[in-house]
Design an enzyme around this catalytic site. Structure first.
Site, PDB file in Angstrom:
ATOM      1  N   ASP A 132      43.212 -38.688  16.535  1.00  0.00           N
ATOM      2  CA  ASP A 132      43.053 -37.597  15.565  1.00  0.00           C
ATOM      3  C   ASP A 132      44.104 -37.703  14.453  1.00  0.00           C
ATOM      4  O   ASP A 132      43.987 -37.052  13.410  1.00  0.00           O
ATOM      5  CB  ASP A 132      43.213 -36.237  16.270  1.00  0.00           C
ATOM      6  N   GLN A 192      40.463 -30.966  21.651  1.00  0.00           N
ATOM      7  CA  GLN A 192      39.710 -30.170  20.678  1.00  0.00           C
ATOM      8  C   GLN A 192      40.451 -28.864  20.368  1.00  0.00           C
ATOM      9  O   GLN A 192      40.847 -28.138  21.279  1.00  0.00           O
ATOM     10  CB  GLN A 192      38.300 -29.884  21.235  1.00  0.00           C
ATOM     11  N   LYS A 230      30.646 -35.561  19.350  1.00  0.00           N
ATOM     12  CA  LYS A 230      31.583 -36.690  19.370  1.00  0.00           C
ATOM     13  C   LYS A 230      31.233 -37.624  20.535  1.00  0.00           C
ATOM     14  O   LYS A 230      31.186 -38.842  20.374  1.00  0.00           O
ATOM     15  CB  LYS A 230      33.033 -36.187  19.494  1.00  0.00           C
TER      16      LYS A 230
END
Ligand code: NAP
Length: 291
Positions: A119, A96, A52
């Site tokens: 997200d 994460q 990412k």
């Protein structure tokens, strides 16, 4: 049979994002800045976060990786989140998953400022998505929608079966594909581990999204001719012939299913790269929203 090439499509998307960033730069506008928090040393999580961050560099974003030890407490993590919420230079950030067991995942997701929740996991954003309002869509289902759109796979009026009801993949996927929207208007069936006669249901599907996390679960005898297959699964399967000791397997037995499929995503190189590209797209949107 057409391969839905997520690697190529995600590179196209990244090129488009890079052009948008260069334009912002030339106009003296803010450069998007994504931060990622990683707690612990889980191998797969480290790989995902690193790719990412690398993708941010590729499109010209600024990025910050906050690497915390495995024994980080919930309070310490909530403090880091608070700092990022308040940091004016950060447009969006992700935490994460999965998190170590001493940390309550729900509490953490709730602590993220919904305007920086790239997200799309915060309840405010999930609610907006459910009500067809503009918001950050969760990156994996969003990536699948983009793949279907770019390959012009018809979804309207089709029978879609989504296997798996997780909050990050299966559930939002089923909502998005059933909505009145460009890639949508499908008749969606969401199946899970308590579903009976799963094979009878998958055999009727025009499109199957497999997101259950069981290597090569869906086999050729479970699908009909011409089916579109989206394989979300990524499982590390022990393989001594590989240098790293494992191979990556999808939820679909590619060998038998690809013989019947009209369209199919490979693993790797299908849904995975699209997820990262859509995270970047959400970050660009977060930055534009703050202009
Ligand atoms: P998850 O939270 O473990 O959820 C799995 C879902 O599958 C659950 O709803 C479960 O049912 C259902 N399920 C399990 N066994 C089943 C069976 N035999 N038949 C029918 N349904 C079954 O998984 P997830 O986070 O959604 O991830 C799924 C897979 O996608 C994993 O391999 C993950 O690594 C991968 N993934 C890939 C990406 C990407 O970017 N490519 C992103 C996210 C996840 P119950 O609810 O009844 O338990």
């Amino acid at each position: 049979m057409v391969i839905l090439d997520g690697k190529k499509t995600s590179n196209d998307l990244k090129d488009e994002i890079a052009i948008a960033v260069a334009k912002r730069r030339s106009e003296g506008k803010k450069i998007p800045h994504l931060a990622a928090i990683l707690v612990g040393t889980d191998g797969a999580s480290m790989t995902y976060v690193n790719s990412k961050v690398k993708s941010c560099e590729k499109v010209g974003f600024n990025s910050t990786l906050i690497d915390l030890p495995e024994d980080t407490t919930e309070d310490q993590l909530l403090n880091e989140i608070d700092d990022l919420n308040k940091d004016n230079d950060i447009d969006g950030f992700i935490v994460q998953l999965p998190l170590p067991k001493q940390i309550d995942e729900q509490k953490v997701l709730m602590a993220v400022d919904p305007n920086k929740d790239v997200d799309g996991f915060h309840p405010v954003n999930v609610g907006k998505m459910t009500l067809d309002l503009p918001t950050f869509l969760p990156a994996t289902p969003y990536g699948i929608m983009e793949l279907l759109k770019r390959y012009k796979v018809e979804t309207s009026g089709k029978n879609v079966v989504v296997i798996g009801r997780s909050h990050i993949v299966g559930r939002p996927m089923s909502i998005l594909l059933s909505q009145k929207r460009d890639v949508g208007n499908a008749t969606v069936t969401l199946v899970h581990s308590r579903t009976k006669n799963l094979e009878e249901i998958t055999k009727e599907a025009d499109i199957i999204v497999a997101a259950l996390g069981k290597a090569e679960f869906l086999t050729g005898d479970m699908v009909k001719d011409g089916v579109t297959i989206i394989d979300v699964g990524i499982t590390r399967v022990k393989d001594d012939s590989k240098k790293r000791g494992y191979r990556l397997a999808g939820d679909v037995d590619f060998e038998s299913v690809s013989k019947k499929a009209g369209f199919i995503t490979p693993v790797p190189g299908g849904v995975g790269p699209m997820t990262i590209a859509m995270l970047l797209k959400n970050t660009l949107l977060a930055c534009e929203n703050r202009d």
